[in-house]
Design an enzyme around this catalytic site. Structure first.
Site, PDB file in Angstrom:
ATOM      1  N   LYS A   1       0.913  -1.168   0.049  1.00 11.43           N
ATOM      2  CA  LYS A   1      -0.055  -0.012  -0.042  1.00 11.43           C
ATOM      3  C   LYS A   1       0.848   1.222   0.103  1.00 11.43           C
ATOM      4  CE  LYS A   1      -2.067  -1.390   3.818  1.00 11.43           C
ATOM      5  NZ  LYS A   1      -1.552  -2.507   4.225  1.00 11.43           N
TER       6      LYS A   1
ATOM      7  N   ARG B   1      -9.666   1.311   8.698  1.00  9.60           N
ATOM      8  CA  ARG B   1      -9.288  -0.219   9.040  1.00  9.60           C
ATOM      9  C   ARG B   1     -10.128  -1.033  10.068  1.00  9.60           C
ATOM     10  NH1 ARG B   1      -3.443   0.574   8.724  1.00  9.60           N
ATOM     11  NH2 ARG B   1      -2.062  -1.059   9.495  1.00  9.60           N
TER      12      ARG B   1
ATOM     13  N   ARG C   1      11.743  -5.781   4.872  1.00  8.45           N
ATOM     14  CA  ARG C   1      11.755  -4.209   4.696  1.00  8.45           C
ATOM     15  C   ARG C   1      12.511  -3.373   5.441  1.00  8.45           C
ATOM     16  NH1 ARG C   1       5.695  -1.700   5.372  1.00  8.45           N
ATOM     17  NH2 ARG C   1       6.090  -2.514   7.376  1.00  8.45           N
TER      18      ARG C   1
ATOM     19  N   ARG D   1      11.517  -1.113  10.927  1.00  4.51           N
ATOM     20  CA  ARG D   1      10.531  -0.605  11.674  1.00  4.51           C
ATOM     21  C   ARG D   1      10.279  -1.678  13.006  1.00  4.51           C
ATOM     22  NH1 ARG D   1       5.292   0.525   7.934  1.00  4.51           N
ATOM     23  NH2 ARG D   1       4.352  -0.678   9.615  1.00  4.51           N
TER      24      ARG D   1
ATOM     25  N   ARG E   1      -0.018  -8.766  13.595  1.00  4.92           N
ATOM     26  CA  ARG E   1      -0.567  -7.739  12.510  1.00  4.92           C
ATOM     27  C   ARG E   1      -1.457  -8.565  11.420  1.00  4.92           C
ATOM     28  NH1 ARG E   1       4.625  -4.764  10.572  1.00  4.92           N
ATOM     29  NH2 ARG E   1       2.936  -3.699   9.212  1.00  4.92           N
TER      30      ARG E   1
HETATM   31  P1  AP5 Z   1       4.991  -1.592   2.049  1.00  9.60           P
HETATM   32  O1  AP5 Z   1       4.736  -0.701   0.657  1.00  9.60           O
HETATM   33  O2  AP5 Z   1       5.817  -1.041   2.953  1.00  9.60           O
HETATM   34  O3  AP5 Z   1       3.467  -2.357   2.317  1.00  9.60           O
HETATM   35  P2  AP5 Z   1       2.224  -1.661   2.999  1.00  9.60           P
HETATM   36  O4  AP5 Z   1       1.314  -2.703   2.722  1.00  9.60           O
HETATM   37  O5  AP5 Z   1       2.445  -0.202   3.232  1.00  9.60           O
HETATM   38  O6  AP5 Z   1       2.728  -2.226   4.638  1.00  9.60           O
HETATM   39  P3  AP5 Z   1       2.631  -1.652   5.938  1.00  9.60           P
HETATM   40  O7  AP5 Z   1       3.444  -2.532   7.017  1.00  9.60           O
HETATM   41  O8  AP5 Z   1       3.154  -0.235   6.122  1.00  9.60           O
HETATM   42  O9  AP5 Z   1       1.108  -1.791   6.379  1.00  9.60           O
HETATM   43  P4  AP5 Z   1       0.371  -1.893   7.762  1.00  9.60           P
HETATM   44  O10 AP5 Z   1      -0.991  -1.517   7.175  1.00  9.60           O
HETATM   45  O11 AP5 Z   1       0.526  -2.871   8.520  1.00  9.60           O
HETATM   46  O12 AP5 Z   1       0.935  -0.784   8.536  1.00  9.60           O
HETATM   47  P5  AP5 Z   1       0.824   1.048   8.899  1.00  9.60           P
HETATM   48  O13 AP5 Z   1       1.914   1.858   8.678  1.00  9.60           O
HETATM   49  O14 AP5 Z   1      -0.424   1.341   8.059  1.00  9.60           O
HETATM   50  O15 AP5 Z   1       5.474  -2.842   1.200  1.00  9.60           O
HETATM   51  C1  AP5 Z   1       6.233  -3.894   2.142  1.00  9.60           C
HETATM   52  C2  AP5 Z   1       7.511  -4.616   1.835  1.00  9.60           C
HETATM   53  O16 AP5 Z   1       7.375  -5.229   0.347  1.00  9.60           O
HETATM   54  C3  AP5 Z   1       8.610  -3.241   1.453  1.00  9.60           C
HETATM   55  O17 AP5 Z   1       9.826  -4.022   1.593  1.00  9.60           O
HETATM   56  C4  AP5 Z   1       8.452  -3.202  -0.241  1.00  9.60           C
HETATM   57  O18 AP5 Z   1       9.727  -2.795  -0.701  1.00  9.60           O
HETATM   58  C5  AP5 Z   1       8.046  -4.449  -0.645  1.00  9.60           C
HETATM   59  N1  AP5 Z   1       7.140  -4.650  -1.671  1.00  9.60           N
HETATM   60  C6  AP5 Z   1       6.123  -3.855  -2.109  1.00  9.60           C
HETATM   61  N2  AP5 Z   1       5.271  -4.062  -3.301  1.00  9.60           N
HETATM   62  C7  AP5 Z   1       6.040  -5.237  -3.744  1.00  9.60           C
HETATM   63  C8  AP5 Z   1       6.003  -6.099  -4.689  1.00  9.60           C
HETATM   64  N3  AP5 Z   1       5.253  -6.024  -5.781  1.00  9.60           N
HETATM   65  N4  AP5 Z   1       7.119  -6.906  -5.186  1.00  9.60           N
HETATM   66  C9  AP5 Z   1       8.108  -7.304  -4.176  1.00  9.60           C
HETATM   67  N5  AP5 Z   1       8.246  -6.370  -2.893  1.00  9.60           N
HETATM   68  C10 AP5 Z   1       7.425  -5.378  -2.931  1.00  9.60           C
HETATM   69  O19 AP5 Z   1       0.298   0.916  10.228  1.00  9.60           O
HETATM   70  C11 AP5 Z   1       1.287   0.595  11.175  1.00  9.60           C
HETATM   71  C12 AP5 Z   1       0.522   0.482  12.649  1.00  9.60           C
HETATM   72  O20 AP5 Z   1      -0.273   1.639  12.922  1.00  9.60           O
HETATM   73  C13 AP5 Z   1      -0.620  -0.564  12.931  1.00  9.60           C
HETATM   74  O21 AP5 Z   1      -0.289  -1.792  13.108  1.00  9.60           O
HETATM   75  C14 AP5 Z   1      -1.643   0.225  13.874  1.00  9.60           C
HETATM   76  O22 AP5 Z   1      -1.058  -0.077  15.043  1.00  9.60           O
HETATM   77  C15 AP5 Z   1      -1.523   1.550  13.676  1.00  9.60           C
HETATM   78  N6  AP5 Z   1      -2.510   1.997  12.586  1.00  9.60           N
HETATM   79  C16 AP5 Z   1      -2.248   2.615  11.402  1.00  9.60           C
HETATM   80  N7  AP5 Z   1      -3.465   3.074  10.862  1.00  9.60           N
HETATM   81  C17 AP5 Z   1      -4.495   2.721  11.685  1.00  9.60           C
HETATM   82  C18 AP5 Z   1      -5.887   2.791  11.756  1.00  9.60           C
HETATM   83  N8  AP5 Z   1      -6.570   3.202  10.607  1.00  9.60           N
HETATM   84  N9  AP5 Z   1      -6.565   2.280  12.636  1.00  9.60           N
HETATM   85  C19 AP5 Z   1      -5.882   1.891  13.715  1.00  9.60           C
HETATM   86  N10 AP5 Z   1      -4.395   1.765  14.072  1.00  9.60           N
HETATM   87  C20 AP5 Z   1      -3.668   2.126  12.996  1.00  9.60           C
END
Ligand code: AP5
Length: 208
Positions: free
Chosen positions: A15, A87, A121, A154, A165
Site C-alpha cells: 500500500k 481499518r 523491509r 520498523r 498484525r
Molecule cells: P509496503 O509498501 O511498505 O507495504 P504496506 O502495505 O504499506 O505495509 P505496512 O506494513 O506499512 O502496512 P500496515 O498496514 O501494516 O502498516 P501501517 O504503517 O499502516 O511494502 C512492504 C514491503 O514489500 C517493502 O519492503 C516493499 O519494498 C516490498 N514490496 C512492495 N511491493 C512489492 C512487490 N510488488 N514485490 C516485491 N516487494 C514489494 O500501520 C502501522 C500500525 O499503525 C498498525 O499496526 C496500527 O497499530 C497503527 N495504525 C495505522 N493505521 C491505523 C488505523 N487506521 N486504525 C488503527 N490503527 C492504525
C-alpha cells in the site's frame, strides 16, 4: 477519473509503495495513518504516547483517536489516497459521514508473502523511501539511495509482531472487503506481481 481512493490490503501488501508512486505521478495527497502515527511517536506527542504501545504490539490504535486524527487532514483535500485508513467498519462508517470515496482498491497478498516481505523491509528515516533487502535493496548498505538518510527496520517488523498484525488484519480489517463490495466500490489487484505491474493494474482500475 477516480481521485478519492482508499487502498486496502494486508500489512506488507504494498500500500505504501503504491501510494507513494501514485501520489507523485498524479498530484494526489498521500495520507498514511501509519506514517502520521509514527511521526507522532517520534515527536513524543500526547497522541504518539497513547498510540505507541498498540503499534509496537501490532494492535490497532483505538478508533476514536484515529478518526479525530484523520478528520481535519481530509477536510480540504479534493484528491487523495488513503493508505491504512479505514481499518475497521467503525472507521469506514465514520469516513462515509465525512465524504464519499470513488474506489477502494484491495491489494491482495498471501500470509506467507506478507511475512517474507515485512521481515526484509527497510525504510529511510529521513525521506520515508521503502526498500526490501530481497527485492530492492539500497545500493549502499544502510544508506538511502534517494537522500543519503539512515535506513532502519520498523519496530513492528519483527516476526511475532508481523504475525499479530496479520491476525488483526484478518479479524478487524478484512470485513471492509465486503463493506466496499456491497457499495459497488471494490476493485481487487494482485499484489504478488512485480511493483511495476501492480502499478499498471492500479492505473487501469483508476482509468488513467
Ligand atoms: P509496503 O509498501 O511498505 O507495504 P504496506 O502495505 O504499506 O505495509 P505496512 O506494513 O506499512 O502496512 P500496515 O498496514 O501494516 O502498516 P501501517 O504503517 O499502516 O511494502 C512492504 C514491503 O514489500 C517493502 O519492503 C516493499 O519494498 C516490498 N514490496 C512492495 N511491493 C512489492 C512487490 N510488488 N514485490 C516485491 N516487494 C514489494 O500501520 C502501522 C500500525 O499503525 C498498525 O499496526 C496500527 O497499530 C497503527 N495504525 C495505522 N493505521 C491505523 C488505523 N487506521 N486504525 C488503527 N490503527 C492504525
Amino acid at each position: 477519473m477516480f481521485k478519492r481512493i482508499v487502498l486496502l490490503g494486508p500489512p506488507g501488501a504494498g500500500k505504501g509503495t503504491q501510494a507513494k508512486l501514485l501520489a507523485a505521478k498524479n498530484g494526489l495527497a498521500h495520507l498514511s495513518t501509519g506514517d502520521i502515527l509514527r511521526d507522532e511517536v517520534a515527536r513524543d506527542t500526547e497522541l504518539g504516547r497513547k498510540a505507541k504501545g498498540y503499534m509496537n504490539r501490532g494492535d490497532l490504535v483505538p478508533d476514536g483517536l484515529i478518526i479525530d486524527m484523520i478528520k481535519g487532514r481530509l477536510a480540504e483535500k479534493s484528491g487523495f489516497i488513503l493508505d491504512g485508513f479505514p481499518r475497521t467498519v467503525t472507521q469506514a462508517e465514520a469516513l462515509e459521514k465525512i465524504l464519499s470515496i470513488d474506489v477502494a482498491i484491495n491489494i491482495t497478498l498471501s500470509r506467507e508473502e506478507v511475512i517474507s516481505r515485512l521481515s526484509s523491509r527497510r525504510v529511510c528515516r529521513k525521506c520515508g523511501k521503502i526498500y526490501n533487502l530481497l527485492y530492492n535493496p539500497p545500493k549502499n548498505e544502510g544508506v538511502c539511495d534517494a537522500c543519503g538518510g539512515e535506513i532502519f527496520q520498523r519496530d513492528d517488523d519483527k516476526r511475532e509482531v508481523i504475525e499479530n498484525r496479520y491476525d488483526v488484519y484478518m479479524e478487524a480489517t478484512a470485513p471492509l472487503i465486503d463493506f466496499y463490495e456491497e457499495r459497488g466500490l471494490l476493485k481487487d489487484v494482485d499484489g504478488s506481481q512485480p511493483t511495476e505491474k501492480v502499478s499498471e493494474d492500479i492505473l487501469a482500475v483508476l482509468g488513467r
